[in-house]
Design an enzyme around this catalytic site. Sequence first.
Site, PDB file in Angstrom:
ATOM      1  CB  SER A  81     -11.012 -34.203 -57.572  1.00  9.78           C
ATOM      2  OG  SER A  81     -10.665 -32.874 -57.323  1.00  9.78           O
ATOM      3  CD  GLU A  88     -17.416 -17.828 -43.468  1.00 15.79           C
ATOM      4  OE1 GLU A  88     -17.775 -18.289 -44.652  1.00 15.79           O
ATOM      5  OE2 GLU A  88     -17.924 -17.909 -42.309  1.00 15.79           O
TER       6      GLU A  88
END
Lengths: 381, 328
Positions: free
Chosen positions: A128, A244
Site C-alpha cells: 500500500s 495458495e
Amino acid sequence: MDLARTARTEALRAEARAWLRDHVPARPLPSLETGEGFAAHREWEALLHTGRWSAVSWPKEYGGRGADLFGWLAFEEEYWAAGAPGRVSQNGISLLAPTLLAHGTAEQRARVLPSMASGEVIWAQAWSEPEAGSDLAALRSRAVRAEGGWLLSGQKTWSSRAAFADRAFGVFRTDPGAAKPHHGLTYLMFGLRAEGVTVRPIRRLDGKPAFAEIFLDEVFVPDEDVIGEPGQGWRIAMSATGDERGLTLRSPGRFLAAAGRLAELWREAGDPADTALRDRVADAVIGARAYQLFTAASASRFAAGASLGPESSLNKVFWSHYDIALHETALDLLGPDAEAADGAWAQGYVFALAGPIYAGTNEIQRDIIAERLLGLPKGRR
Amino acid sequence: MRFLLDDEQREFGRSLDAMLTAAGTPSVLRAWAAGDHGPGRVLWGRLADAGVFALAVPEAYGGLGPLPVELAVACVELGRHAVPGPVAETLAAGVLLGGAGGAVAEEWLPGIASGTAVVSLVLDGHGPYALDADAADAVFTVTGDELRLAPGPGELSASADPARRRFRPPAGGEVMAAGPRVGESARAAADRATFATAALALGCGEELLRATVAYVKQRTQFGVPVGSFQAVKHRLADTLLGLEFARPLLYGAAVELAGRSPGAGAAVAAAKVTAGEAGYAAARTALQSHGAVGYTQELDLAWWLRRARPLRDAWGTPSACRARVLAG
C-alpha cells in the site's frame, strides 16, 4: 467424495503433535508487535526451524518437508491446537515464498528461503501507499534503472511487521508511461536497513507498532533482487494472491482451535439460560467446521489441477467476518472482564478487527465476488 | 482426501436439473396447492425412475441406499426446482421402516423405492403435522417406541407456502411395529429428514440467487442495470457467500452419515441451520432486489420466496440445531 486422511498426512500430524508438545512455550510469548515480543518470536521461528516445522510445504532443500496442502492443513491444526505462538514470519512464508517458488530464480530461492525459514531474516510486505490502498494499481513509488540494478524512491505504508523486520518485498512503478496503471510495475525485494530507507512505525489502535511507513530515497536494489521480468510485477503479485494465498493466509486450524477454546469457555462460564449467546457460540463452532470443509473442497480442487482464482475472495470475506464474530462472542462471555486489554481474547479481538481491511478490503472482495463469480456488471465503486 | 463430487454424482445432479427444468415445476406447484396431486405424482414417478427415492431405501428392500452423498445431490436439485410433496418425509421413511424391519418394511419400502408409495411422517419432537398427508399413500407416526399407520390425513392447516399442505393426523391407528428399534430408527429418520431438508433449502437458495442475478442484470434504473450498483452487488455477494459455506457442511454431513460417524447428528444439525439460514437470506435478498414485483404472485419466484422460511424451520429449527451442535 471422502474426508479420509492418508497415512502420510497422519504420520506428519503425529510427528508435529509430539514435537509441539515438547517445545511450545508454557507461557505465551509477549506480543509480536513489540520489540521484545518480536525478538522472542524470532527465536521461536529458529526453534521451529531446527525441527523443520517452519515451512512444512516448501521443498526439503530450502528447509521444508515437501508436504502437500493436506499435510500443511494437518500441521496447522496441530500447531494452533497446541497453543503455539503467532507466526512473525507469516508475511514472508505465505506471500513472498510462494511467489519465489513460482516466479523466482533458483539462485533467489537458495539465497532467500533458508534464512526466511530460520527466522534469521524476517520479511515485511510493502504494497500500500498513501494514495494506493484498495486502488493498489494507482501506486506511485518508482524504481529507476541504474547501473546493475534499480533506485527506489517513494513511500509505502501500512507495512505489517516493518517496524522490526529486516527486509521487505513489494511492487514498484518502472514504466511511468505504460498504457494502463497495472502495467509497467516490477516486483522486487529490498533491505529495510539499506541506505536511503527510513522506517517510521505506526501505532495500531491498541498502541502497538504493528505496521510502519517506509520512506525510500534512491535506495539501490541489485538486479538479482527483481522477481520475474521487469514490468510483470502486477501479474506476479496477483498470481500469488489468487492461488495458495486464498488457502494459506488463514488456516482452518487456527479457527478450529479458537472455536474449541470458546466452546470450553461457554461450558465453564456460560449461563445456560442465555440461549442468544449459546447460539453465537454454536455459530462459532459451526463456522470453523464450515471453513475447514470449504478449504478441504478447495484443496481437493487444487490437488486435481484446478486453479482457484476469484473464489479466494469468498474465503477472505468469510474468515475475516468470522474472526471478529468469534472474538466478540468470547468478549461477551467474559462480561466485565472483557475490558482487560492484556487478555488473550482482547488481543485476538484487536488483531481480528483489521481482517476486513487488509489483504484487499472486504468491499473490494465483494466487488470481485459479484463481478467474477456472479457475472454482475462493473459499476462505479 | 478428495472432498469433491465425482463425475457420476455431478452428472446425476445435472440430469435431474435438466429433467425438472423441462418439466416446469411452477404449473405442478399451482395444481398441488389447489389440491390436484396428479401432475405432482407424475413428476414423482419420473424422479423415482431416475433413482431418487431408491437412494434412501436399503438394498434388501429393492433400493440402492443408503447413499447420503447422492441423496444430497438429488435433494439440492429438488429444492432448486421447488418440487412439491413430502420429499424429506418419504426419504426419511426409508430409514424409519428399514430400521424397524418386519412386515411394515416389506410392505412399504419397495413402493417407496419405485415411486408408487408417497409417505408422510410425524415423529416425536418434530411437531404434530404431517406434510401433504392428503397426497400420501401412508402417514406413519411414531410415539415413543410405537410405529403406527395414521387412520387418515386429518385436518388441513394452511402453510406460508401454499404448496406445502400440512395436516394434523388424528391420534391412534394400527400399531405396525414396536420396541426400542422403532425409537432408535425414528431418531435416525428425523436426522435423515433434517439432512434432506438442508439440501432442499440449499437448492431453494441457489435458485433464488440465480433468478435474482438474472433480474438485476436486465432491470435498469438511472439508465444502468441495477446490478451494477455496489449496494446490490454486495448483498448478492453475501448471499452467495452464505450458500457457498453451507454446501461443504451439507456434504461433510453426508460423508459422516455414510461412515456412520458418532458425530453425524451434530454435523447434520450444523448443515441444516447453515443451509436454512442461507436459503432464507437468499429469499430476503431476492425479495428486496426484485422490488415491488417480488412482493406479488405475478412471478413464479413467489413459490421459492415462500418456501425458504418453512424449509429453514422444518425438521429442526435454527435454535434446535444450534443446541444440537453444542451438545455434540
